[in-house]
Design a protein around this motif. Structure first.
Motif, PDB file in Angstrom:
ATOM      1  N   THR A  89     -17.414  14.585  57.048  1.00 22.40           N
ATOM      2  CA  THR A  89     -17.798  14.590  58.294  1.00 22.40           C
ATOM      3  C   THR A  89     -16.553  14.593  59.143  1.00 22.40           C
ATOM      4  OG1 THR A  89     -19.837  13.477  57.982  1.00 22.40           O
ATOM      5  CG2 THR A  89     -19.059  13.572  59.989  1.00 22.40           C
ATOM      6  N   LEU A  90     -15.705  14.019  58.790  1.00 22.85           N
ATOM      7  CA  LEU A  90     -14.411  13.679  59.634  1.00 22.85           C
ATOM      8  C   LEU A  90     -13.673  15.209  59.898  1.00 22.85           C
ATOM      9  CD1 LEU A  90     -12.559  12.269  61.275  1.00 22.85           C
ATOM     10  CD2 LEU A  90     -11.230  11.449  58.977  1.00 22.85           C
ATOM     11  N   ASN A  91     -13.648  15.818  58.512  1.00 21.68           N
ATOM     12  CA  ASN A  91     -13.111  17.085  58.605  1.00 21.68           C
ATOM     13  C   ASN A  91     -13.662  18.130  59.547  1.00 21.68           C
ATOM     14  OD1 ASN A  91     -10.687  16.636  56.917  1.00 21.68           O
ATOM     15  ND2 ASN A  91     -11.699  17.024  54.986  1.00 21.68           N
ATOM     16  N   ASP A  92     -15.045  17.919  59.324  1.00 23.54           N
ATOM     17  CA  ASP A  92     -15.912  18.974  60.266  1.00 23.54           C
ATOM     18  C   ASP A  92     -15.498  18.919  61.664  1.00 23.54           C
ATOM     19  OD1 ASP A  92     -17.039  20.123  57.932  1.00 23.54           O
ATOM     20  OD2 ASP A  92     -18.826  18.807  58.053  1.00 23.54           O
ATOM     21  N   ASN A  93     -15.499  17.512  62.161  1.00 23.05           N
ATOM     22  CA  ASN A  93     -15.328  17.179  63.252  1.00 23.05           C
ATOM     23  C   ASN A  93     -13.915  17.630  63.614  1.00 23.05           C
ATOM     24  OD1 ASN A  93     -17.658  15.815  63.723  1.00 23.05           O
ATOM     25  ND2 ASN A  93     -17.196  13.833  63.295  1.00 23.05           N
ATOM     26  N   LEU A  94     -12.993  17.447  62.981  1.00 26.67           N
ATOM     27  CA  LEU A  94     -11.471  18.078  63.328  1.00 26.67           C
ATOM     28  C   LEU A  94     -11.366  19.161  63.651  1.00 26.67           C
ATOM     29  CD1 LEU A  94      -9.435  15.625  61.006  1.00 26.67           C
ATOM     30  CD2 LEU A  94      -9.516  15.462  63.468  1.00 26.67           C
ATOM     31  N   ARG A  95     -12.114  19.982  62.729  1.00 31.12           N
ATOM     32  CA  ARG A  95     -12.214  21.702  62.893  1.00 31.12           C
ATOM     33  C   ARG A  95     -12.645  21.864  64.012  1.00 31.12           C
ATOM     34  NH1 ARG A  95     -15.440  22.428  58.643  1.00 31.12           N
ATOM     35  NH2 ARG A  95     -13.570  22.376  57.257  1.00 31.12           N
ATOM     36  N   GLU A  96     -13.993  21.301  64.452  1.00 28.59           N
ATOM     37  CA  GLU A  96     -14.707  21.715  65.967  1.00 28.59           C
ATOM     38  C   GLU A  96     -13.562  21.183  66.742  1.00 28.59           C
ATOM     39  OE1 GLU A  96     -18.392  19.994  66.320  1.00 28.59           O
ATOM     40  OE2 GLU A  96     -19.004  20.533  64.347  1.00 28.59           O
ATOM     41  N   ILE A  97     -13.037  20.157  66.740  1.00 27.12           N
ATOM     42  CA  ILE A  97     -11.882  19.718  67.873  1.00 27.12           C
ATOM     43  C   ILE A  97     -10.646  20.818  67.913  1.00 27.12           C
ATOM     44  CG2 ILE A  97     -10.061  18.305  68.657  1.00 27.12           C
ATOM     45  CD1 ILE A  97     -12.049  16.249  67.325  1.00 27.12           C
ATOM     46  N   ARG A  98     -10.278  21.320  67.026  1.00 23.92           N
ATOM     47  CA  ARG A  98      -9.270  22.543  66.910  1.00 23.92           C
ATOM     48  C   ARG A  98      -9.746  23.727  67.388  1.00 23.92           C
ATOM     49  NH1 ARG A  98      -8.235  20.868  61.060  1.00 23.92           N
ATOM     50  NH2 ARG A  98      -6.452  19.198  61.287  1.00 23.92           N
ATOM     51  N   VAL A  99     -11.288  24.189  67.049  1.00 20.83           N
ATOM     52  CA  VAL A  99     -11.706  25.289  67.611  1.00 20.83           C
ATOM     53  C   VAL A  99     -11.627  25.135  69.163  1.00 20.83           C
ATOM     54  CG1 VAL A  99     -13.608  26.717  67.895  1.00 20.83           C
ATOM     55  CG2 VAL A  99     -12.546  26.123  65.621  1.00 20.83           C
ATOM     56  N   SER A 100     -11.988  23.947  69.738  1.00 17.37           N
ATOM     57  CA  SER A 100     -12.311  23.527  70.997  1.00 17.37           C
ATOM     58  C   SER A 100     -10.948  23.686  71.944  1.00 17.37           C
ATOM     59  CB  SER A 100     -12.866  22.375  71.300  1.00 17.37           C
ATOM     60  OG  SER A 100     -14.375  22.126  70.935  1.00 17.37           O
ATOM     61  N   ILE A 101      -9.922  23.130  71.183  1.00 17.13           N
ATOM     62  CA  ILE A 101      -8.547  23.049  71.727  1.00 17.13           C
ATOM     63  C   ILE A 101      -7.897  24.544  71.997  1.00 17.13           C
ATOM     64  CG2 ILE A 101      -6.319  22.518  71.372  1.00 17.13           C
ATOM     65  CD1 ILE A 101      -7.120  19.826  70.400  1.00 17.13           C
ATOM     66  N   ALA A 102      -8.416  25.470  70.630  1.00 23.04           N
ATOM     67  CA  ALA A 102      -7.750  26.799  71.078  1.00 23.04           C
ATOM     68  C   ALA A 102      -8.409  27.639  72.074  1.00 23.04           C
ATOM     69  CB  ALA A 102      -7.969  27.483  69.443  1.00 23.04           C
ATOM     70  N   GLU A 103      -9.614  27.339  72.289  1.00 24.33           N
ATOM     71  CA  GLU A 103     -10.419  27.970  73.258  1.00 24.33           C
ATOM     72  C   GLU A 103     -10.046  27.494  74.647  1.00 24.33           C
ATOM     73  OE1 GLU A 103     -14.505  27.128  72.401  1.00 24.33           O
ATOM     74  OE2 GLU A 103     -14.516  28.690  70.767  1.00 24.33           O
ATOM     75  N   LEU A 104      -9.722  26.336  74.873  1.00 20.16           N
ATOM     76  CA  LEU A 104      -9.104  25.725  76.070  1.00 20.16           C
ATOM     77  C   LEU A 104      -7.983  26.090  76.369  1.00 20.16           C
ATOM     78  CD1 LEU A 104     -10.525  21.927  75.886  1.00 20.16           C
ATOM     79  CD2 LEU A 104     -11.035  23.790  77.299  1.00 20.16           C
ATOM     80  N   ASP A 105      -7.083  26.417  75.319  1.00 25.74           N
ATOM     81  CA  ASP A 105      -5.670  26.981  75.619  1.00 25.74           C
ATOM     82  C   ASP A 105      -5.746  28.255  75.964  1.00 25.74           C
ATOM     83  OD1 ASP A 105      -4.146  25.010  74.866  1.00 25.74           O
ATOM     84  OD2 ASP A 105      -3.847  25.404  72.793  1.00 25.74           O
ATOM     85  N   LYS A 106      -6.622  29.188  75.688  1.00 27.21           N
ATOM     86  CA  LYS A 106      -7.039  30.746  76.016  1.00 27.21           C
ATOM     87  C   LYS A 106      -7.365  30.710  77.349  1.00 27.21           C
ATOM     88  CE  LYS A 106      -8.300  32.291  71.364  1.00 27.21           C
ATOM     89  NZ  LYS A 106      -9.608  33.162  70.609  1.00 27.21           N
ATOM     90  N   ARG A 107      -8.419  29.674  77.726  1.00 25.00           N
ATOM     91  CA  ARG A 107      -8.954  29.732  79.300  1.00 25.00           C
ATOM     92  C   ARG A 107      -7.665  29.299  80.046  1.00 25.00           C
ATOM     93  NH1 ARG A 107     -14.125  26.274  79.810  1.00 25.00           N
ATOM     94  NH2 ARG A 107     -13.738  27.035  81.801  1.00 25.00           N
ATOM     95  N   LEU A 108      -6.877  28.341  79.727  1.00 20.79           N
ATOM     96  CA  LEU A 108      -5.723  27.982  80.406  1.00 20.79           C
ATOM     97  C   LEU A 108      -4.697  29.123  80.677  1.00 20.79           C
ATOM     98  CD1 LEU A 108      -4.160  25.627  81.905  1.00 20.79           C
ATOM     99  CD2 LEU A 108      -3.320  24.808  79.615  1.00 20.79           C
TER     100      LEU A 108
END
Length: 52
Positions: free
Chosen positions: A7-26
């Motif tokens: 569960t922790l690894n899945d959550n970290l993976r989702e967070i990384r994807v979200s950060i990558a998407e936010l970086d693109k938007r920024l």
């Protein structure tokens, strides 16, 4: 305990994807801001006949 790590690894993976998407938007917003700044400078120069 293994389920907790999964569960922790899945959550970290989702967070990384979200950060990558936010970086693109920024990055896109940064490019748009640069273009707006250049347009403002150009308009200011046309109005005043000088540099911004």
């Amino acid at each position: 305990m293994n389920r907790n790590f999964k569960t922790l690894n899945d959550n970290l993976r989702e967070i990384r994807v979200s950060i990558a998407e936010l970086d693109k938007r920024l990055d896109e917003h940064d490019r748009r801001l640069d273009r707006h700044h250049e347009r403002i400078k150009d308009l200011h120069d046309k109005i005043t006949g000088g540099s911004y």
